[in-house]
Design an enzyme around this catalytic site. Structure first.
Site, PDB file in Angstrom:
ATOM      1  N   ASN A 198     -16.433  27.777 -23.679  1.00  0.00           N
ATOM      2  CA  ASN A 198     -17.050  26.666 -22.967  1.00  0.00           C
ATOM      3  C   ASN A 198     -16.886  26.811 -21.453  1.00  0.00           C
ATOM      4  OD1 ASN A 198     -17.691  25.428 -25.432  1.00  0.00           O
ATOM      5  ND2 ASN A 198     -15.668  24.480 -25.540  1.00  0.00           N
ATOM      6  N   ASN A 257      -2.457  -1.547  13.413  1.00  0.00           N
ATOM      7  CA  ASN A 257      -3.906  -1.328  13.399  1.00  0.00           C
ATOM      8  C   ASN A 257      -4.286   0.009  14.035  1.00  0.00           C
ATOM      9  OD1 ASN A 257      -3.903  -3.863  12.322  1.00  0.00           O
ATOM     10  ND2 ASN A 257      -4.963  -4.859  14.020  1.00  0.00           N
ATOM     11  N   GLN A 312      -7.367  -1.761   4.074  1.00  0.00           N
ATOM     12  CA  GLN A 312      -6.345  -1.140   3.232  1.00  0.00           C
ATOM     13  C   GLN A 312      -6.998  -0.372   2.080  1.00  0.00           C
ATOM     14  OE1 GLN A 312      -2.632  -3.277   2.317  1.00  0.00           O
ATOM     15  NE2 GLN A 312      -3.093  -2.936   0.140  1.00  0.00           N
ATOM     16  N   TYR A 371     -10.068  -5.454  13.251  1.00  0.00           N
ATOM     17  CA  TYR A 371      -9.447  -5.011  12.002  1.00  0.00           C
ATOM     18  C   TYR A 371      -9.409  -6.133  10.969  1.00  0.00           C
ATOM     19  CZ  TYR A 371      -6.127  -3.180   8.646  1.00  0.00           C
ATOM     20  OH  TYR A 371      -5.536  -2.759   7.472  1.00  0.00           O
ATOM     21  N   LYS A 431      -8.233   3.879   1.848  1.00  0.00           N
ATOM     22  CA  LYS A 431      -7.438   5.085   1.640  1.00  0.00           C
ATOM     23  C   LYS A 431      -7.614   5.711   0.265  1.00  0.00           C
ATOM     24  CE  LYS A 431      -4.267   3.103   4.893  1.00  0.00           C
ATOM     25  NZ  LYS A 431      -5.177   1.937   5.004  1.00  0.00           N
ATOM     26  N   THR A 444     -39.359  27.071 -10.873  1.00  0.00           N
ATOM     27  CA  THR A 444     -39.677  25.743 -10.363  1.00  0.00           C
ATOM     28  C   THR A 444     -39.916  24.871 -11.591  1.00  0.00           C
ATOM     29  OG1 THR A 444     -42.061  26.158 -10.211  1.00  0.00           O
ATOM     30  CG2 THR A 444     -40.731  26.651  -8.258  1.00  0.00           C
ATOM     31  N   SER A 456     -12.797  25.957 -28.298  1.00  0.00           N
ATOM     32  CA  SER A 456     -12.938  24.750 -29.106  1.00  0.00           C
ATOM     33  C   SER A 456     -11.766  24.640 -30.070  1.00  0.00           C
ATOM     34  CB  SER A 456     -14.252  24.818 -29.899  1.00  0.00           C
ATOM     35  OG  SER A 456     -14.278  23.850 -30.923  1.00  0.00           O
ATOM     36  N   SER A 458       0.808  -1.219   0.000  1.00  0.00           N
ATOM     37  CA  SER A 458       0.000   0.000   0.000  1.00  0.00           C
ATOM     38  C   SER A 458       0.835   1.260   0.000  1.00  0.00           C
ATOM     39  CB  SER A 458      -0.922   0.013   1.230  1.00  0.00           C
ATOM     40  OG  SER A 458      -0.171   0.003   2.431  1.00  0.00           O
ATOM     41  N   LYS A 460     -16.445  29.535 -29.806  1.00  0.00           N
ATOM     42  CA  LYS A 460     -16.874  28.881 -28.564  1.00  0.00           C
ATOM     43  C   LYS A 460     -16.167  29.431 -27.330  1.00  0.00           C
ATOM     44  CE  LYS A 460     -19.247  25.829 -28.118  1.00  0.00           C
ATOM     45  NZ  LYS A 460     -18.864  24.413 -28.226  1.00  0.00           N
TER      46      LYS A 460
END
Length: 463
Positions: free
Chosen positions: A291, A116, A328, A323, A331, A161, A283, A29, A289
């Site tokens: 965006n 742990n 592992q 545990y 995370k 609405t 673009s 890990s 454009k």
């Protein structure tokens, strides 16, 4: 392929052969949990001080460990530290390097603790640090919205609405609605921080330890408000991480809703706002454009954080106490949620105060869709009609105005009186856009004076 027993693993005394390269690669890990290094070193330093305080370590060993850990920290932050996958995780990598630096004293550091409770402590520290970064970003965003709302307190826009024009509101009022959402998100983070700020260290593997640890001393050293009451629970639950991800997902849901509005509002069909060029892209083929990439990316990244939350919920749902190695996997989704919500808040805090409101376009849109129809109904109620009768009359007026392609305020008095003799010349004082928003003076309403009052209250709270 196997290695001779104990060649690399620090826990291999009981084993007659080492893990295969495949299993080592599968189970490591350190490639992602190395980001916990600062928290791991902080808690190891506090643990060593405590062990010396209670007489488990000599002061000389504790001092050597403290100095060695600072050297490890410096190496990591310089980029000189060599991370080794065969040492599995951030904890073993740091401990191994510490032992190289200070010798046998480094081997004594792990007395009275387990990976742990060690990792449970590291993650709590990491999430706490993340929250402490997020809270000022939310404050920056909330203050930016407040400034923009003040500038747009009188600006009229349509309220919606079902994405249909409903009633006129002020743009400042709409921005304050955004602010209320993010402030609730802030309170959720504060609540989550309070619940996670409990020290697991000292729970050891699952049952506590035979050493006379002073857990309250360690909690004080690390800024925890309390120590955990049950060792089984302390090492095995990740509800604090789930709660953080839930709060992060809610933040992103709110930002995603804002993004959807900004994306729609910035189209030529609406034209309510213009986003600063520095928050947009163009673009590769269409030169005209502009965006709204930042809002679109925030809307897209929301799905990631919702997925991170779901991953942690599913991860935990089947685990017995205490545990399990499953944890592992807590995370990467947690880190992704932290990274994503931090970046999204950072970019919104920078962008939101610089949104340009196109007031004329907003007002023109509010004039369409008969947004003052409710004001006409309320006018008739004040003239003595029951609300349901008034509602029916105004529905007929709207139908007539729609065919004539005119707003209610553009109808003549004779045309209006054709639907109800209760309508008099003063009706025009109630069915203009300005009259509509100004009349809604209830606490928290859209009237400009209420918007300014809300801003004043907010500034007083934050001063």
């Amino acid at each position: 392929m196997t290695q001779p027993a104990g060649k690399n693993q620090m826990w291999s005394g009981r084993f007659s052969e080492s893990t295969t390269e495949l299993v080592a690669a599968f189970s490591e890990s350190v490639s992602f949990d190395r980001r916990l290094y600062a928290q791991d070193i902080a808690q190891s330093t506090a643990h060593a001080r405590m062990l010396a305080k209670v007489g488990v370590l000599t002061q000389a060993d504790a001092d050597a460990i403290g100095g060695g850990l600072q050297q490890v920290l410096a190496e990591i932050e310089r980029g000189d530290f060599v991370w080794k996958a065969e040492l599995e995780d951030v904890h073993m990598n740091i401990e191994a390097r510490l032992t190289e630096i200070v010798g046998d004293a480094g081997k004594r550091l792990h007395t009275g603790r387990s990976r742990n409770d060690q990792v449970a402590t590291d993650i709590r520290l990491y999430v706490r640090d993340a929250i402490d970064v997020l809270l000022p970003l939310i404050d920056q965003l909330a203050n930016g919205l407040l400034d923009l709302a003040e500038a747009e307190a009188d600006s009229i826009m349509p309220g919606f609405t079902h994405l249909q024009i409903a009633q006129p509101v002020t743009f400042g009022h709409h921005l304050l609605a955004w602010r209320e959402q993010i402030l609730r998100d802030r309170s959720r983070l504060v609540d989550a921080r309070a619940r996670l700020n409990v020290l697991p260290l000292g729970s050891a593997a699952l049952a506590g330890t035979v050493y006379p640890l002073d857990r309250h001393y360690v909690a004080q050293q690390l800024g925890f408000d309390a120590v955990s009451e049950n060792s089984l629970d302390a090492v095995s639950d990740r509800d604090f991480a789930i709660e953080f991800c839930a709060a992060a997902a809610m933040i992103l849901v709110h930002l995603s809703r804002w993004s959807e509005e900004l994306i729609i509002w910035s189209t030529p069909m609406f034209g309510f706002v213009s986003l600063p060029d520095r928050f947009c892209t163009g673009s590769s083929i269409m030169p005209q454009k502009k965006n709204p990439d930042v809002p679109e990316l925030v809307r897209g990244k929301t799905g990631r954080v919702i997925g991170d939350l779901n991953a942690l919920l599913v991860l935990m749902k089947g685990q017995p106490l205490a545990y399990n190695r499953d944890n592992q996997e807590d995370k990467e989704p947690l880190f992704d949620a932290i990274d994503t919500v931090t970046m999204c808040l950072r970019v919104y805090a920078e962008m939101a105060p610089h949104i340009v409101v196109k007031r004329e376009a907003c007002r023109a849109a509010a004039a369409r869709g008969f947004s003052t129809a409710t004001d006409l109904a309320d006018y008739l109620v004040r003239k003595g009609l029951a609300f349901r009768d008034a509602h029916h009359v105004v529905g007929a007026v709207v139908g007539f105005a729609a065919k004539a392609e005119r707003d209610l305020a553009e109808l003549s008095l004779d045309e209006l009186r054709g639907f109800s003799s209760a309508i008099e010349a003063d009706v025009y004082e109630h069915i203009t856009l300005e009259a509509s928003v100004s009349a809604r003076k209830t606490y928290g309403g859209t009237a400009p004076e209420q918007v300014r009052a809300a801003i004043a209250r907010a500034r007083e709270k934050t001063s």
